[in-house]
Every structure is written in C-alpha cells, then in structure tokens.
Design a protein around this motif. Structure first.
Motif, PDB file in Angstrom:
ATOM      1  N   UNK A   1      -4.687  22.814  30.298  1.00 15.77           N
ATOM      2  CA  UNK A   1      -5.266  21.241  30.437  1.00 15.77           C
ATOM      3  C   UNK A   1      -6.002  22.080  28.487  1.00 15.77           C
ATOM      4  N   UNK A   2      -6.149  22.978  28.830  1.00 14.29           N
ATOM      5  CA  UNK A   2      -7.379  23.029  26.930  1.00 14.29           C
ATOM      6  C   UNK A   2      -6.239  22.643  26.184  1.00 14.29           C
ATOM      7  N   UNK A   3      -4.776  23.061  26.023  1.00 16.10           N
ATOM      8  CA  UNK A   3      -3.881  21.754  25.041  1.00 16.10           C
ATOM      9  C   UNK A   3      -4.387  20.399  24.966  1.00 16.10           C
ATOM     10  N   UNK A   4      -4.471  19.649  26.186  1.00 11.53           N
ATOM     11  CA  UNK A   4      -4.535  18.527  26.120  1.00 11.53           C
ATOM     12  C   UNK A   4      -5.487  17.839  25.654  1.00 11.53           C
ATOM     13  N   UNK A   5      -6.800  18.794  25.441  1.00  5.82           N
ATOM     14  CA  UNK A   5      -8.346  18.669  24.829  1.00  5.82           C
ATOM     15  C   UNK A   5      -8.164  18.723  23.840  1.00  5.82           C
ATOM     16  N   UNK A   6      -8.069  19.966  22.854  1.00  8.78           N
ATOM     17  CA  UNK A   6      -7.046  19.758  22.432  1.00  8.78           C
ATOM     18  C   UNK A   6      -6.773  19.009  20.784  1.00  8.78           C
ATOM     19  N   UNK A   7      -5.376  18.358  21.560  1.00  4.84           N
ATOM     20  CA  UNK A   7      -5.151  17.251  21.023  1.00  4.84           C
ATOM     21  C   UNK A   7      -5.578  16.432  20.604  1.00  4.84           C
TER      22      UNK A   7
ATOM     23  N   UNK B   1      -8.090  16.431  18.515  1.00  9.94           N
ATOM     24  CA  UNK B   1      -8.069  16.831  16.874  1.00  9.94           C
ATOM     25  C   UNK B   1      -6.798  15.125  16.192  1.00  9.94           C
ATOM     26  N   UNK B   2      -6.640  13.965  17.691  1.00  5.95           N
ATOM     27  CA  UNK B   2      -6.277  12.823  16.797  1.00  5.95           C
ATOM     28  C   UNK B   2      -7.211  12.051  16.900  1.00  5.95           C
ATOM     29  N   UNK B   3      -8.467  11.934  17.652  1.00  7.84           N
ATOM     30  CA  UNK B   3      -9.150  11.218  17.194  1.00  7.84           C
ATOM     31  C   UNK B   3     -11.333  11.366  17.520  1.00  7.84           C
TER      32      UNK B   3
ATOM     33  N   UNK C   1      -8.578   1.151  25.527  1.00  8.58           N
ATOM     34  CA  UNK C   1      -8.964   2.274  25.132  1.00  8.58           C
ATOM     35  C   UNK C   1      -7.951   3.858  25.568  1.00  8.58           C
ATOM     36  N   UNK C   2      -7.195   3.468  26.726  1.00  8.72           N
ATOM     37  CA  UNK C   2      -6.279   4.841  27.459  1.00  8.72           C
ATOM     38  C   UNK C   2      -5.263   4.296  26.082  1.00  8.72           C
ATOM     39  N   UNK C   3      -5.049   3.825  25.582  1.00 13.47           N
ATOM     40  CA  UNK C   3      -4.000   3.938  25.050  1.00 13.47           C
ATOM     41  C   UNK C   3      -4.438   4.619  24.095  1.00 13.47           C
TER      42      UNK C   3
ATOM     43  N   UNK D   1      -3.776   8.256  25.216  1.00 10.90           N
ATOM     44  CA  UNK D   1      -2.306   8.793  25.095  1.00 10.90           C
ATOM     45  C   UNK D   1      -1.368   8.467  24.057  1.00 10.90           C
ATOM     46  N   UNK D   2      -1.416   7.588  22.231  1.00 12.35           N
ATOM     47  CA  UNK D   2      -1.362   7.862  21.040  1.00 12.35           C
ATOM     48  C   UNK D   2      -1.654   9.523  20.746  1.00 12.35           C
ATOM     49  N   UNK D   3      -2.419   9.943  21.385  1.00  8.50           N
ATOM     50  CA  UNK D   3      -3.031  11.155  20.601  1.00  8.50           C
ATOM     51  C   UNK D   3      -1.960  12.287  21.247  1.00  8.50           C
ATOM     52  N   UNK D   4      -1.061  11.646  22.717  1.00  8.85           N
ATOM     53  CA  UNK D   4      -0.459  12.939  22.606  1.00  8.85           C
ATOM     54  C   UNK D   4       0.682  12.614  23.021  1.00  8.85           C
TER      55      UNK D   4
END
Length: 85
Positions: A4-10, A13-15, A47-49, A52-55
């Motif tokens: 989960x921490x990696x999802x948070x980081x991504x 980093x992406x927005x 907003x959700x999209x 998701x784009x950051x992932x």
C-alpha cells in the motif's frame, strides 16, 4: 503482493496531493483517500481516473482493486471535521 505504501508513493509522485492514505491487507485489494486541488470542478469519475492514471499498468494487474474516496481540499476540510480526523 503489492505494498500500500508504494501505491501512496506513486500517487503522490504522479499528481499534486494535499493528503493521501492507502490501506490494504492482502496486497491486491486497496482502499484510499486522495485530496487534491486538481479535483476542483471535476466529476467524481474524472477524479478517480486522474488517480488511476498515476498508477498506469499496475491497475488491473498488480493492483486488482482500489476503492477511492476523492476530495478537493475544501470538501476534505468539511469531511475531516465530520469524521473527527
């Protein structure tokens, strides 16, 4: 298994985000809260999209599901107060 921490980081980093919290115990199903001024004027699905784009390709592959709650900073201030956070 994906942390989960990696999802948070991504996401961070992406927005530009004011707040990100991601939880998940099984490594494939996650829940999260994302607060960003980038959500201003966007419907919830957009907003959700944006998140998701950051992932990227991780969505649907390493990350099977991500249940999101997205807020603008102003709306988060209201909700946070209601929840006592």
């Amino acid at each position: 298994m994906f942390p989960a921490q990696e999802i948070k980081r991504l996401i961070e980093a992406g927005m530009a985000c004011d707040y990100v919290a991601i939880e998940g115990d099984d490594g494939v199903h996650f829940t999260g809260i994302v607060v960003s001024s980038a959500f201003e004027g966007l419907p919830r699905v957009r907003q959700h999209q944006a998140v998701y784009t950051t992932l990227g390709r991780l969505m649907g592959n390493d990350i099977h599901a991500l249940q999101l709650q997205t807020y603008t900073p102003a709306k988060w201030a209201e909700v946070r107060q209601e929840l006592g956070l």
